[in-house]
Design an enzyme around this catalytic site. Structure first.
Site, PDB file in Angstrom:
ATOM      1  N   VAL A  11       0.830  -1.209   0.000  1.00  0.00           N
ATOM      2  CA  VAL A  11       0.000   0.000   0.000  1.00  0.00           C
ATOM      3  C   VAL A  11       0.869   1.265   0.000  1.00  0.00           C
ATOM      4  CG1 VAL A  11      -1.634   1.360   1.379  1.00  0.00           C
ATOM      5  CG2 VAL A  11      -2.016  -1.073   1.043  1.00  0.00           C
ATOM      6  N   THR A 121      -5.767  -0.607   7.499  1.00  0.00           N
ATOM      7  CA  THR A 121      -7.125  -1.051   7.837  1.00  0.00           C
ATOM      8  C   THR A 121      -7.198  -1.237   9.347  1.00  0.00           C
ATOM      9  OG1 THR A 121      -7.268  -2.126   5.692  1.00  0.00           O
ATOM     10  CG2 THR A 121      -8.855  -2.833   7.378  1.00  0.00           C
ATOM     11  N   GLU A 149      -7.815   2.351   2.369  1.00  0.00           N
ATOM     12  CA  GLU A 149      -7.356   2.086   1.001  1.00  0.00           C
ATOM     13  C   GLU A 149      -8.110   0.893   0.422  1.00  0.00           C
ATOM     14  OE1 GLU A 149      -5.454   3.819  -1.121  1.00  0.00           O
ATOM     15  OE2 GLU A 149      -6.252   2.249  -2.396  1.00  0.00           O
ATOM     16  N   ASN A 209     -14.751  -5.249   2.532  1.00  0.00           N
ATOM     17  CA  ASN A 209     -14.035  -6.527   2.412  1.00  0.00           C
ATOM     18  C   ASN A 209     -14.874  -7.700   2.906  1.00  0.00           C
ATOM     19  OD1 ASN A 209     -11.864  -5.511   1.150  1.00  0.00           O
ATOM     20  ND2 ASN A 209     -10.408  -5.772   2.812  1.00  0.00           N
ATOM     21  N   CYS A 261      -5.628  -9.505   3.171  1.00  0.00           N
ATOM     22  CA  CYS A 261      -6.717  -8.614   3.611  1.00  0.00           C
ATOM     23  C   CYS A 261      -8.008  -9.337   3.998  1.00  0.00           C
ATOM     24  CB  CYS A 261      -7.006  -7.570   2.539  1.00  0.00           C
ATOM     25  SG  CYS A 261      -5.654  -6.390   2.385  1.00  0.00           S
ATOM     26  N   LYS A 322      -3.558 -14.780  -5.540  1.00  0.00           N
ATOM     27  CA  LYS A 322      -4.358 -14.515  -6.744  1.00  0.00           C
ATOM     28  C   LYS A 322      -3.398 -14.147  -7.870  1.00  0.00           C
ATOM     29  CE  LYS A 322      -5.318  -9.634  -5.972  1.00  0.00           C
ATOM     30  NZ  LYS A 322      -6.348  -8.620  -5.906  1.00  0.00           N
ATOM     31  N   ARG A 329       0.723 -14.307   1.266  1.00  0.00           N
ATOM     32  CA  ARG A 329       0.151 -14.250   2.614  1.00  0.00           C
ATOM     33  C   ARG A 329      -1.248 -14.886   2.599  1.00  0.00           C
ATOM     34  NH1 ARG A 329       1.348  -7.975   4.048  1.00  0.00           N
ATOM     35  NH2 ARG A 329       0.842  -7.746   1.843  1.00  0.00           N
TER      36      ARG A 329
END
Ligand code: NAD
Length: 437
Positions: A11, A121, A149, A209, A261, A322, A329
């Site tokens: 980020v 976050t 973000e 999220n 996340c 992904k 992570r």
């Protein structure tokens, strides 16, 4: 504007680089000396498409600097962003130590009006906590703003440069005006900059999220039922995705969500609810379903091999959580590899970008290969974990000639069932009919 970013990870680096690109003078600060040395020598320590060009231009033109020195790094900055880790504590709550540690130092370091912007976050109430912490040592006026973000790894630059919306949580008009000025170049198409109270801003990030994780999980549950009832989840996906109330995105069934996340944010929101004595039932269901979904194909692999994976070689395609990132992570690949090794299998894995991060873990009985075909040599089965585009149209004949058994367990539904039939693979995917000889 002169701005500083504290924490130069996924980020922080993207935020710093993109704000430099819009003409600001940015200093990125990190305690990791290796990372800062690498950045100063012009090398980006993460894989993020499109970042390098911007990074190099702005570094060359003197708008993007790096340091490990907090005092130096924030000197003269009007806006200081915190892009620090907020990993999960053992009980699922967000660990705020990184944020509060830095806040504790900032108070005595600011020497003019400064806006401290929290991009990490963080749970509802953290902006107040940061404000109280800074104020203990501050001799100058300051504001603390919540600015969550929403960038996605893999398309982070595009997301940052063209955000769907910008959320700014503050009750200070002065801070809101400066933030709007900073973000103005990124919202020229008219995407909204939403000014709201701090608590709603903090909550917005967790709600976004958790909603997305729920949408994915719902579809995985539909897939599991499709398998039992003989329906095809891909057809169902198309059938419901065309409904404008539902939308086409985040409807792909698979072996669960991962990353740095979704898992931690869902957990943290559940914990926040817990602490408020609110039983947020759906979040608990989402977490538990995702845990079993991640290793759903392991059961099927075991069944296929009569419960005996000892000395079986399983090729694993995809290690990143992904495509288009090197981030591993909370990657479903790791949960699957762990299960396979526990059952006595040997894993031959490949990923276009995350290979090195997995090599660094030195996992026993895991060989990281240089390409997808090397991983298939003498494999008893292939398990597909990450939907990298390179896996979508592979050379099926070559695959067949390399593998010991023609069987694919596909956690991302990459192939049409007819294609698999045509090439003579046994093919087991998610929420669709299994194909066997
Ligand atoms: P990261 O681990 O990639 O980066 C954090 C950086 O902070 C590391 O480089 C670390 O060395 C540095 N750091 C730690 N303590 C420090 C200190 N005292 N001073 C200076 N630097 C310090 O993390 P990230 O993925 O960039 O996430 C940062 C925050 O943003 C988290 O709260 C995360 O939830 C949130 N977030 C992440 C994403 C994402 O896709 N990665 C998206 C949106 C929000």
């Amino acid at each position: 504007m002169k701005i500083s970013i504290i924490g130069t990870g996924y980020v922080g680096l993207v935020t710093g680089t993109c704000f430099a690109e819009t003409g600001n003078y940015v200093t990125c600060i990190d305690i990791d000396k290796g990372k800062v040395d690498s950045l100063m020598s012009g090398k980006i320590p993460i894989y993020e498409p499109g970042l390098e060009v911007l990074f190099q231009r702005n570094q060359r033109e003197g708008r993007l600097k790096f340091t490990t020195n907090l005092t130096e790094g924030i000197k003269g900055s009007t806006v200081i962003f915190l892009a620090l880790p907020t990993p999960p504590n053992e009980d699922g709550s967000a660990d705020l130590n990184y944020v509060i540690d830095v806040a504790g130092k900032l108070g005595s370091l600011i020497s003019e009006y400064t806006i401290i912007v929290n991009k990490s976050t963080v749970p509802v109430g953290t902006t107040e906590l940061v404000r109280n912490t800074v104020s203990q040592k501050a001799n100058f006026e300051f504001d603390v703003v919540s600015n969550p973000e929403f960038l996605r790894e893999g398309v982070a630059v595009e997301d940052f440069m063209k955000p769907d919306r910008v959320i700014i949580g503050t009750s200070s008009e002065k801070a809101a005006d400066l933030m709007k000025e900073l973000y103005a170049p990124l919202v020229r198409q008219g995407n909204p900059v939403l000014i709201m109270d701090e608590r709603s801003s903090e909550m917005t990030k967790y709600a976004a999220n958790s909603f997305l994780a729920t949408k994915i999980t719902f579809m995985n549950e539909v897939a599991n039922l499709c398998e039992i009832l003989g329906a095809d989840v891909d057809m169902v996906r198309k059938g419901i995705g065309t409904d404008s109330r539902i939308g086409k995105r985040f409807l792909f069934a698979g072996i669960g969500y991962g990353g740095s996340c979704f898992p931690k944010d869902v957990q943290a929101l559940a914990k926040t609810a817990d602490e408020a004595n609110y039983d947020f039932k759906i979040l608990n269901a989402v977490m538990s379903i995702n845990e079993s979904q991640k290793i759903k194909l392991i059961q099927k692999i075991k069944t296929y091999f009569n419960q005996d994976l000892k000395e079986k070689t399983i090729a694993v395609w995809g290690l990143a959580f992904k495509p288009y990132t090197d981030d591993i992570r909370e990657a479903p690949s790791l949960a699957n590899i762990q299960e396979l090794v526990k059952e006595g299998a040997v894993v031959k894995a490949y990923d276009p970008e995350a290979a090195e991060n997995v090599i660094n873990l030195s996992l026993p009985k895991v060989v990281v290969c240089k390409d997808e075909y090397e991983a298939l040599k003498d494999a008893d089965a292939l398990l597909i974990v990450t939907e990298w585009p390179v896996f979508r149209t592979p050379q099926f004949e070559r695959m067949k000639s390399l593998m010991k058994n023609r069987v694919i367990f596909d956690g991302r539904n990459l192939y049409e069932l007819d294609t698999m039939r045509k090439y003579g693979f046994n093919y087991i995917s998610i929420g669709r009919k299994e194909i066997h000889d």
